[in-house]
Design a protein around this motif. Sequence first.
Motif, short mmCIF file in Angstrom:
data_model
loop_
_atom_site.label_atom_id
_atom_site.label_comp_id
_atom_site.label_asym_id
_atom_site.label_seq_id
_atom_site.Cartn_x
_atom_site.Cartn_y
_atom_site.Cartn_z
N THR A 2 0.83 -1.16 0.04
CA THR A 2 -0.22 -0.12 0.02
C THR A 2 0.99 1.23 -0.02
O THR A 2 1.99 1.15 0.17
N GLU A 3 0.20 2.34 -0.46
CA GLU A 3 1.18 3.56 -0.46
C GLU A 3 1.76 4.03 0.89
O GLU A 3 2.77 4.38 0.92
N SER A 4 1.07 3.53 2.02
CA SER A 4 1.47 3.99 3.18
C SER A 4 2.70 3.30 3.69
O SER A 4 3.49 3.41 4.81
N THR A 5 2.71 1.80 3.09
CA THR A 5 3.75 1.00 3.56
C THR A 5 5.08 1.52 2.60
O THR A 5 6.10 0.65 2.82
N LYS A 6 5.04 1.87 1.46
CA LYS A 6 6.21 2.05 0.66
C LYS A 6 7.29 3.13 1.37
O LYS A 6 6.73 3.90 2.14
N THR A 7 8.44 3.08 1.09
CA THR A 7 9.49 4.01 1.42
C THR A 7 9.28 5.27 0.63
O THR A 7 9.33 5.13 -0.80
N HIS A 8 9.13 6.27 1.31
CA HIS A 8 9.14 7.50 0.60
C HIS A 8 10.45 8.18 0.61
O HIS A 8 11.34 8.14 1.50
N VAL A 9 10.82 8.65 -0.61
CA VAL A 9 12.17 9.20 -1.00
C VAL A 9 12.20 10.43 -1.43
O VAL A 9 11.27 11.07 -2.34
N ILE A 10 13.46 11.02 -1.18
CA ILE A 10 13.90 12.45 -1.61
C ILE A 10 15.01 12.30 -2.38
O ILE A 10 15.92 11.79 -1.77
N LEU A 11 15.12 12.56 -3.58
CA LEU A 11 16.49 12.43 -4.23
C LEU A 11 17.07 13.49 -4.05
O LEU A 11 16.67 14.79 -4.51
N LEU A 12 18.39 13.58 -3.79
CA LEU A 12 19.31 14.63 -3.55
C LEU A 12 20.40 14.50 -4.77
O LEU A 12 21.14 13.45 -4.70
N SER A 13 20.56 15.42 -5.49
CA SER A 13 21.65 15.45 -6.50
C SER A 13 22.76 16.52 -6.33
O SER A 13 22.31 17.65 -5.99
N ASN A 131 -4.02 14.93 13.98
CA ASN A 131 -5.27 15.64 14.74
C ASN A 131 -6.09 16.13 13.63
O ASN A 131 -7.05 16.83 13.87
N GLN A 132 -6.14 15.87 12.21
CA GLN A 132 -6.90 16.18 11.33
C GLN A 132 -7.70 15.18 10.80
O GLN A 132 -7.44 13.93 11.00
N THR A 133 -9.01 15.23 10.46
CA THR A 133 -10.00 14.35 10.19
C THR A 133 -9.80 13.54 8.83
O THR A 133 -10.03 12.51 9.05
N THR A 134 -9.26 14.22 7.86
CA THR A 134 -9.01 13.70 6.53
C THR A 134 -7.64 12.91 6.50
O THR A 134 -6.59 13.53 6.63
N PRO A 135 -7.50 11.57 6.51
CA PRO A 135 -6.41 10.77 6.28
C PRO A 135 -5.89 11.15 5.09
O PRO A 135 -6.27 11.47 4.08
N ILE A 136 -4.20 11.18 5.14
CA ILE A 136 -3.61 11.33 3.59
C ILE A 136 -3.65 10.05 2.78
O ILE A 136 -3.66 10.13 1.44
N TYR A 137 -3.76 8.96 3.25
CA TYR A 137 -4.02 7.59 2.71
C TYR A 137 -5.58 7.06 2.58
O TYR A 137 -6.04 6.76 3.45
N GLN A 138 -6.14 7.14 1.50
CA GLN A 138 -7.63 6.89 1.32
C GLN A 138 -7.87 6.48 0.18
O GLN A 138 -7.05 6.78 -0.98
N TYR A 188 2.77 13.13 13.40
CA TYR A 188 2.35 12.71 11.82
C TYR A 188 2.14 11.21 11.92
O TYR A 188 2.65 10.34 12.69
N GLU A 189 1.34 10.70 10.73
CA GLU A 189 1.10 9.25 10.55
C GLU A 189 2.70 8.77 10.23
O GLU A 189 3.64 9.36 10.00
N GLU A 190 2.75 7.51 10.44
CA GLU A 190 4.13 6.86 10.45
C GLU A 190 4.23 6.36 8.77
O GLU A 190 3.35 5.66 8.42
N ILE A 191 5.17 6.99 8.24
CA ILE A 191 5.74 6.33 7.05
C ILE A 191 7.09 6.22 7.11
O ILE A 191 7.74 7.07 7.92
N GLU A 192 7.69 5.85 6.23
CA GLU A 192 9.39 5.73 6.15
C GLU A 192 9.75 6.67 5.12
O GLU A 192 9.15 6.77 4.02
N LEU A 193 10.74 7.64 5.34
CA LEU A 193 11.21 8.46 4.57
C LEU A 193 12.78 8.39 4.53
O LEU A 193 13.23 8.38 5.63
N ARG A 194 13.14 8.61 3.18
CA ARG A 194 14.74 8.49 3.15
C ARG A 194 15.25 9.62 2.11
O ARG A 194 14.29 9.73 1.26
N ILE A 195 16.20 10.06 2.32
CA ILE A 195 17.20 10.93 1.52
C ILE A 195 18.02 9.90 0.48
O ILE A 195 19.10 9.30 1.46
#
Length: 307
Positions: A2-13, A131-138, A188-195
């Motif tokens: 699911t989108e929430s279980t994928k690793t979220h990435v920021i690419l730095l060049s 603390n907001q009612t609208t989830p980001i993953y839906q 925040y909701e728990e997701i994995e973020l990497r640079i």
Amino acid sequence: MTESTKTHVILLSCGSFNPITKGHIHMFEKAREYLHKTGRFIVIGGIISPVHDSYGKAGLVSSRHRLTMCQLAVQSSDWIRVDPWECYQDTWQTTCSVLEHHRDLMKRVTGCILSNVNTPSTTPVIGQPQNQTTPIYQNHNNMNHTPTAIKLWGKISESLGKICCVRPHIERFTFVDENANLGTAMRYEEIELRILLLCGSDLLESFCIPGLWKDSDMEVIVGDFGIVVVPRDGADTERIINHSSVLRKFKDNIIVVKDVISHPMAIVSSTKSRLALQHGDGHVVDYLSQPVIDYILQSQLYINASG
């Protein structure tokens, strides 16, 4: 996944971007496309970090010009931004220190700990405030289909904008004030973020040059952060990796973008672009975007062989 279980990435060049070419932008696009196709990653943003003027490379034009050209090159992108931090420092910064700066900055902006390759984060990272009612993953079937990744990057950029100040002479750029009071961190909701460091095979090959890189820096870059390599045509990345003990050790942290179709942007380089400009070669339009060409001509850059 699911989108929430994928690793979220920021690419730095990191690099000279002297000047920034269509090939640089193509590298970002190909890396994002490939990472998405793996099904394991979501690229939420890209950062271009031009090197400091004191790097000492022959023909390197002022960071004022390089930053402006980079900004012009990405002005139509909704996910790649230019960061001037490296250029604003008192002296040249190592690639390792640039990565660590952005990791620490993201940590402060999001109020969370970013994960690295070896120790995935179990703490909240980035996403919709809880603390907001609208989830980001839906379910997006009946919603606007703007990618969630862009929404996430927008949240980060918005947070950065709230703590930035404009530096003189480069009015279009913002600089994050690390002494700013960021207030209480939100949950925040728990997701994995990497640079991840984004590079071409030429930078990967430079890891094999004795004495060019500190082993400790390489361990951090490849071992803690990880790298995404977009090879140029004919580059044997497997041979390069096997030639370095550090690269071999952390080869699982090296993602090589595989493309069965050769693309003309893969052979575009800043060197070719400068030569084309010096010789009045019309092929420069194949290497550089028109706004960058216009700026170069207006500023009389790269006209002489010295840059």
